[in-house]
Design an enzyme around this catalytic site. Structure first.
Site, mmCIF file in Angstrom:
data_model
loop_
_atom_site.group_PDB
_atom_site.id
_atom_site.type_symbol
_atom_site.label_atom_id
_atom_site.label_comp_id
_atom_site.label_asym_id
_atom_site.label_seq_id
_atom_site.Cartn_x
_atom_site.Cartn_y
_atom_site.Cartn_z
ATOM 1 N N HIS A 177 12.948 11.641 3.696
ATOM 2 C CA HIS A 177 12.284 12.882 4.077
ATOM 3 C C HIS A 177 12.152 13.860 2.923
ATOM 4 C CE1 HIS A 177 9.863 14.919 6.847
ATOM 5 N NE2 HIS A 177 10.314 16.010 6.302
ATOM 6 N N THR A 208 6.378 26.604 5.935
ATOM 7 C CA THR A 208 5.070 26.011 5.667
ATOM 8 C C THR A 208 3.969 26.969 6.102
ATOM 9 O OG1 THR A 208 6.102 23.900 6.164
ATOM 10 C CG2 THR A 208 3.726 23.896 5.914
ATOM 11 N N SER A 244 13.768 5.898 -13.626
ATOM 12 C CA SER A 244 12.691 6.623 -14.297
ATOM 13 C C SER A 244 12.560 8.035 -13.740
ATOM 14 C CB SER A 244 11.389 5.833 -14.116
ATOM 15 O OG SER A 244 10.275 6.683 -14.198
ATOM 16 N N SER A 245 12.496 8.142 -12.415
ATOM 17 C CA SER A 245 12.284 9.456 -11.806
ATOM 18 C C SER A 245 13.484 10.372 -12.002
ATOM 19 C CB SER A 245 12.027 9.306 -10.304
ATOM 20 O OG SER A 245 10.856 8.592 -10.082
ATOM 21 N N TYR A 256 8.613 15.853 0.651
ATOM 22 C CA TYR A 256 8.421 17.144 -0.021
ATOM 23 C C TYR A 256 8.278 16.958 -1.525
ATOM 24 C CZ TYR A 256 9.398 18.555 4.617
ATOM 25 O OH TYR A 256 9.320 18.668 5.973
ATOM 26 N N ARG A 304 1.313 0.871 14.936
ATOM 27 C CA ARG A 304 1.139 0.667 13.503
ATOM 28 C C ARG A 304 1.471 -0.780 13.161
ATOM 29 N NH1 ARG A 304 4.627 5.252 10.472
ATOM 30 N NH2 ARG A 304 3.269 4.648 8.771
ATOM 31 N N ASP A 323 7.725 21.385 -26.325
ATOM 32 C CA ASP A 323 7.837 20.064 -25.697
ATOM 33 C C ASP A 323 8.886 20.194 -24.610
ATOM 34 O OD1 ASP A 323 7.876 17.262 -25.118
ATOM 35 O OD2 ASP A 323 7.145 16.875 -27.134
ATOM 36 N N SER A 352 -1.519 26.717 -5.478
ATOM 37 C CA SER A 352 -1.129 28.105 -5.750
ATOM 38 C C SER A 352 -1.585 28.581 -7.124
ATOM 39 C CB SER A 352 0.400 28.253 -5.644
ATOM 40 O OG SER A 352 0.851 27.809 -4.391
ATOM 41 N N LYS A 383 3.481 29.736 3.648
ATOM 42 C CA LYS A 383 2.651 29.340 2.507
ATOM 43 C C LYS A 383 1.175 29.400 2.867
ATOM 44 C CE LYS A 383 5.518 26.885 -0.550
ATOM 45 N NZ LYS A 383 5.348 26.231 -1.810
ATOM 46 N N HIS A 437 14.493 12.824 12.301
ATOM 47 C CA HIS A 437 13.271 12.845 13.114
ATOM 48 C C HIS A 437 12.433 11.585 12.885
ATOM 49 C CE1 HIS A 437 11.019 15.320 9.834
ATOM 50 N NE2 HIS A 437 10.747 14.057 9.688
ATOM 51 N N HIS A 438 12.794 10.800 11.862
ATOM 52 C CA HIS A 438 12.164 9.479 11.728
ATOM 53 C C HIS A 438 12.847 8.472 12.657
ATOM 54 C CE1 HIS A 438 9.849 10.582 8.102
ATOM 55 N NE2 HIS A 438 10.858 11.394 7.893
ATOM 56 N N TRP A 448 7.510 -0.471 3.858
ATOM 57 C CA TRP A 448 8.087 0.237 2.699
ATOM 58 C C TRP A 448 9.445 0.805 3.050
ATOM 59 C CZ3 TRP A 448 8.874 5.547 1.133
ATOM 60 C CH2 TRP A 448 8.723 6.471 2.170
ATOM 61 N N GLU A 480 11.726 12.998 0.084
ATOM 62 C CA GLU A 480 10.646 12.358 -0.673
ATOM 63 C C GLU A 480 9.275 12.904 -0.241
ATOM 64 O OE1 GLU A 480 10.578 10.299 -3.172
ATOM 65 O OE2 GLU A 480 8.472 9.710 -3.129
ATOM 66 N N HIS A 495 0.844 -1.197 0.000
ATOM 67 C CA HIS A 495 0.000 0.000 0.000
ATOM 68 C C HIS A 495 0.879 1.247 0.000
ATOM 69 C CE1 HIS A 495 -2.903 3.054 1.134
ATOM 70 N NE2 HIS A 495 -2.221 3.299 2.253
#
Lengths: 615, 348
Positions: free
Chosen positions: A256, A331, A172-173, A260, A453, A107, A271, A334, A305-306, A142, A258, A78
């Protein structure tokens, strides 16, 4: 897949040619964007179904619907599906379709590389999911913490599918990110300085840089994991001098940023939507842009922080607490600037606007619980409980997904050439808003009540039945809202009213051309004089310049477009053969080598492909 | 949306706040076994102090932002004769304000956080140190004088308790929320934890780092005893098992050896039962729970556990490698299970 592509080909008018072959060989950024979008939504359905099974199992205490082994596969897949196969490619779909249109280009910089990115994404996704059929999907989470991922504790192929699937998706990315960086920096229309760029394109640029810097870190970790499993190189094995924490540092140093990578495109979308339906320019454009950039920078300084509970020592924990809290400042900037945008505006509460406002409301909740976790000592009670599950879903569902669905509604007329059904859209929004809160808000309570979890079962005396039941009901509403979304998209695409070029009185360049745009996008490359280029031009606020033609010395009617190519898909197929060869290597690497040779041949052929130059 | 036009924004907002707050306050219970908001030790109380400060700041910001948003959406919704609104591009004074105020709030949060981080870090010198080893999927505890127990960890109430945390296999995380925040257990390093009990009683805990397919079944209980009760419990581990009193117990005692249980389990007082792969079963009859605190320790549950441990704790090493579960010829008969239950329950 072929039928889905075919259906899109039949319905869409993005290009003059149709048929499956034209989609396989396409290098048109709009078609690749649509391919990304349709594939990502199919994978979103898959990831959503996995989540729904998880919710069914957890609906009551001591449930017996799913075995613990399958449950582990479900929560692992998931997360992987939603992060790598749904939200990231949905971002890529928007980047592909919109960046050239927003910057006034025909293009992306490297159209064939763009096609390669898509095919590698699709095949990598299929590779990863094929593990369900071939003996079991990855089941170590994951995050795949060592040493549960070693060949001792995860025998079998599931973790090899994880490693190779993510490696392929990473290529790919990375290719896509480099493509977008070059496109945005080099192919803007004359006059579009960086500080005149639409905020969505700005966020795409920031995300692309994040990907370029973050993905190689994950790649290093994955290669080490692969070598650990295949060749006993004990990078993460404490008994042989390695360190399981090394994996955690590597993973979150990627992981982390990731987060963002997933949320900044959503912020870019919001926006764009808010100014259009408020009929006001974005409040504090410069502040919003720089807040996005600083979020990206800070994103590389908060990974630990993880890992607040792994025993880093008080000084490191205090430092990472502080750096994490710092992220709340940009944040907050924004959020308040979005508030400033709608303040004093004339708010047209159509579907995209509802989603954009819903995004602010929900993302704020996720942001606040994020600050709560930044307090490391308090986090010792919340880490790995459902409080965190609530947090990430308010950020990634309430934030990223809600904004992306709003974005799909907003640009639907542009990419399909049809209007969506407004009433169904509003029902979609309210059901999703309700379902989202019903599903995820109770998880805060479950977390405070101590529910960990990734548990497949819990005892009746734990007191978790009520809120788990509510959350599962919420997931039904959420599922229904998503089916309504699909219904609206499909019926509107097939039978919706034809869309005008500029149905929302838009502000950016994509609204200055037909819906759907012609293959070459802009007949003449526009000249940009203002931040909201199209709005200013419509209102006559700028001195109208002479648009420039397709290139020096070209006739107006011979617009030079890139040729279709099948080499990108050949290269992708080669890499996938190599990946399966590695998963099923039995000491020799014959199949892997053959696959690699196919890939290398594809790259060569690609390089020597004749360019259909008008000269 | 038409019916909203007659509602006064301020009234709506007031309603929202009045309805929302009590709902929020009533939703988590302090009675749950794993509650994180009912601290019963000094360390848990420090953490809870930190949490409450942040919680109320978060509630305040939540109400402020959501109220403002709702107000703006209602107040500035498009009306039929709206023209183009004033094209405002920004306001430097406001930008500075909403940068500085959140920064100040964060400093107000960061200071108590740092205080707490350092306060709960060092294990006091006079702490009573217990060695904890996490296994897939049970807990082993070794006391300073060498006594060993599993899953039901007694501690004395009159002094700080410290833990050295190690793992026999993969990552785990040790957590008894009413007593202390969680601490991960990492191969190759020894993490520490400590707390000082405030009340006697049973406190529930659970592994909170995913550790394989029975992660959900890796639970524990920590029992805070008065110093005298604790001392007698501890010395009970050292004293030999009582003499067999009934034929069933005698038969179970012998089966425990002949069926191979002794290869993995230790029972104090038995020279033949010194295995260390599985949980130490000394004083098993006194334990309140079994199978790593997943079931109450009674005849029915113990019978079910011996009959089919795989059903209760999937993947556990006993059902995967003990001959009585892997070789059908050696499987326990119902009569044998009855005697084993009698024997295990006699270990007091």
């Amino acid at each position: 897949m072929a039928s889905a592509v075919g259906a899109v080909g039949a319905a869409g008018h993005a290009s003059t040619e149709s048929g499956v072959w034209s989609w396989i060989t396409t290098v048109d950024h709009k078609r690749i964007g649509i391919l990304y979008g349709v594939s990502a939504i199919l994978f979103f359905l898959l990831g959503g179904s996995e989540a729904f099974l998880i919710r069914m199992q957890l609906a009551s205490a001591d449930a017996d619907l799913i075995s613990s082994g399958v449950f582990s596969q479900l929560f692992t897949m998931h997360a992987l599906t939603m992060v790598f196969l749904a939200i990231m490619p949905l971002g890529a779909a928007f980047f592909n379709f919109l960046i050239p249109l927003q910057i006034g280009a025909r293009d992306v910089a490297f159209p064939r590389l763009n096609a390669l990115s898509y095919w590698l994404f699709l095949f990598g996704a299929i590779l990863l999911n094929s593990s369900f059929v071939f003996g079991g999907a990855p089941d170590a989470g994951w995050f795949a913490y060592a040493n549960l991922t070693s060949s001792t504790y995860s025998p079998g192929d599931s973790m090899d599918y994880f490693t190779l699937g993510l490696l392929v998706l990473g290529i790919s990315s990375l290719a896509a990110a480099l493509n977008f960086v070059v496109t945005i920096l080099n192919m803007r229309a004359p006059g579009m300085t960086l500080m005149r760029m639409p905020v969505f394109t700005w966020m795409a640029l920031v995300v692309s840089f994040l990907l370029v810097f973050a993905l190689p870190i994950l790649t290093v970790g994955l290669i080490e994991l692969l070598f650990w499993r295949f060749f006993d190189m004990p990078f993460f094995s404490a008994e042989f001098g390695g360190d399981p924490l090394l994996w955690q540092h590597i993973f979150w140093l990627f992981g982390h940023p990731e987060v963002y990578i997933l949320i900044l495109p959503a912020m870019g979308i919001v926006s764009e939507i808010l100014p259009t339906f408020s009929r006001k320019p974005l409040f504090g454009y410069t502040a919003v842009v720089f807040a996005g950039v600083s979020i990206a920078f800070l994103g590389f300084a908060v990974w630990a922080h993880h890992m607040f509970t792994v025993g880093l020592g008080p000084v490191a924990i205090a430092a990472f607490s502080a750096s994490t809290m710092l992220i709340a400042v940009p944040t907050g900037i924004k959020v308040f600037n979005w508030m400033g945008t709608i303040w004093g505006g004339s708010l047209d509460l159509r579907t995209p606007m509802l989603f954009a406002i819903g995004f602010i409301a929900l993302f704020t909740i996720g942001g606040l619980s994020g600050v709560m976790h930044a307090a490391a000592s308090s986090d010792a009670q919340q880490q790995d409980t459902y409080f965190i599950v609530a947090h990430i879903h308010y950020v990634l569902f309430g934030g990223a997904i809600v904004a992306v669905i709003g974005g799909i509604y907003y640009w639907f007329p542009k990419f399909s050439g049809h209007m969506y059904n407004e009433t169904v859209g509003k029902i979609n929004f309210w059901l999703m808003f309700l379902g989202m809160n019903l599903t995820f808000f109770p998880m805060h309570f479950l977390g405070l009540d101590g529910m960990p979890r990734r548990i497949y079962t819990y005892d009746a005396n734990m007191g978790w039945d009520l809120w788990n039941g509510v959350a599962t009901m919420g997931s039904l509403v959420l599922g229904l809202s998503f089916l309504i979304f699909i219904y609206n998209m499909v019926t509107s695409w097939l039978n919706g009213e034809p869309a005008e070029a500029d149905p929302w009185d838009g502000r950016t360049l994509e609204w200055s051309i037909a819906s759907p745009p012609p293959e070459y996008n802009f007949e003449e490359i526009p000249i940009v004089y203002d931040r909201d280029a199209w709005w200013a031009e419509k209102r006559g606020k700028v001195q109208h310049g002479v648009p420039v033609g397709g290139g020096s010395g070209e006739e107006e009617h011979s617009i030079h477009m890139p040729q279709p190519s099948y080499w990108p898909i050949v290269v992708s197929i080669g890499l996938i053969i190599a990946s399966y060869g590695l998963v099923y290597n039995s000491g020799n690497f014959i199949v892997a080598t053959i696959g690699l040779l196919v890939g290398i041949f594809g790259v060569y052929a690609w390089s020597f492909e004749p360019v259909n130059d008008p000269e | 949306m038409a019916n909203l036009k007659n509602i006064r924004p301020k009234a709506l907002l007031g309603l929202l706040v009045i309805v929302l707050l009590p709902i929020l306050a009533a939703c988590s219970s302090t009675d749950n076994p794993l509650t994180t908001i009912s601290p019963k030790s000094d360390v848990a109380r420090d953490i809870h102090w930190n949490y409450q400060i942040i919680f109320w700041f978060a509630v305040f910001v939540f109400i402020f932002v959501e109220t403002l948003l709702l107000y703006a959406v209602i107040k500035f919704r498009r009306r039929p004769n709206d023209g183009i609104p004033k094209q405002v591009h920004g306001n430097t004074a406001m930008e500075i304000t909403w940068t500085i105020i959140p920064a100040l709030i964060l400093i107000a949060i960061a200071i108590p956080t740092w205080i707490t981080i350092f306060e709960i870090d060092d294990v006091p010198d006079d702490a009573y140190m217990i060695e904890i080893v996490g296994h897939q999927w049970w807990w082993e505890a070794t006391y300073p004088d060498g006594q060993v127990t599993a899953n039901e960890i007694h501690v004395p109430s009159d002094r700080p308790i410290g833990f050295n945390l190690n793992t026999a296999d993969v990552l785990h995380s040790f957590w008894v929320p009413q007593l202390f925040g969680k601490q991960d257990i990492i191969p190759g390093r020894t993490n520490t934890l400590w707390f000082t009990p405030e009340v006697e009683g049973r406190f529930f805990g659970q592994c909170v780092e995913f550790c394989g397919i029975s992660h959900a079944n890796m639970r524990l209980e920590m029992i805070v005893d008065s110093p005298t009760v604790f001392a007698s419990w501890l010395s009970g581990i050292d004293s030999p098992a009582p003499a067999a009193v009934s034929p069933a117990v005698v038969a179970g005692h012998d089966l425990f050896a002949s069926k191979g249980c002794v290869a993995c389990h230790t029972i104090s007082g038995r020279n033949d039962a010194v295995g260390i792969i599985g949980p130490n079963l000394s004083l098993f009859g006194e334990r309140l729970t079994l199978a790593s605190a997943t079931l109450d320790n009674n005849t029915e549950n113990l019978t079910a556990w011996l009959k089919d441990p795989e059903d209760i704790k999937p993947g556990n090493i006993m059902s995967e490698s003990a001959p009585i579960y892997t070789n059908p010829d050696l499987a326990l008969t119902n009569a044998e299970i009855v005697t084993l239950v009698a024997y295990l329950q006699s270990l007091k």
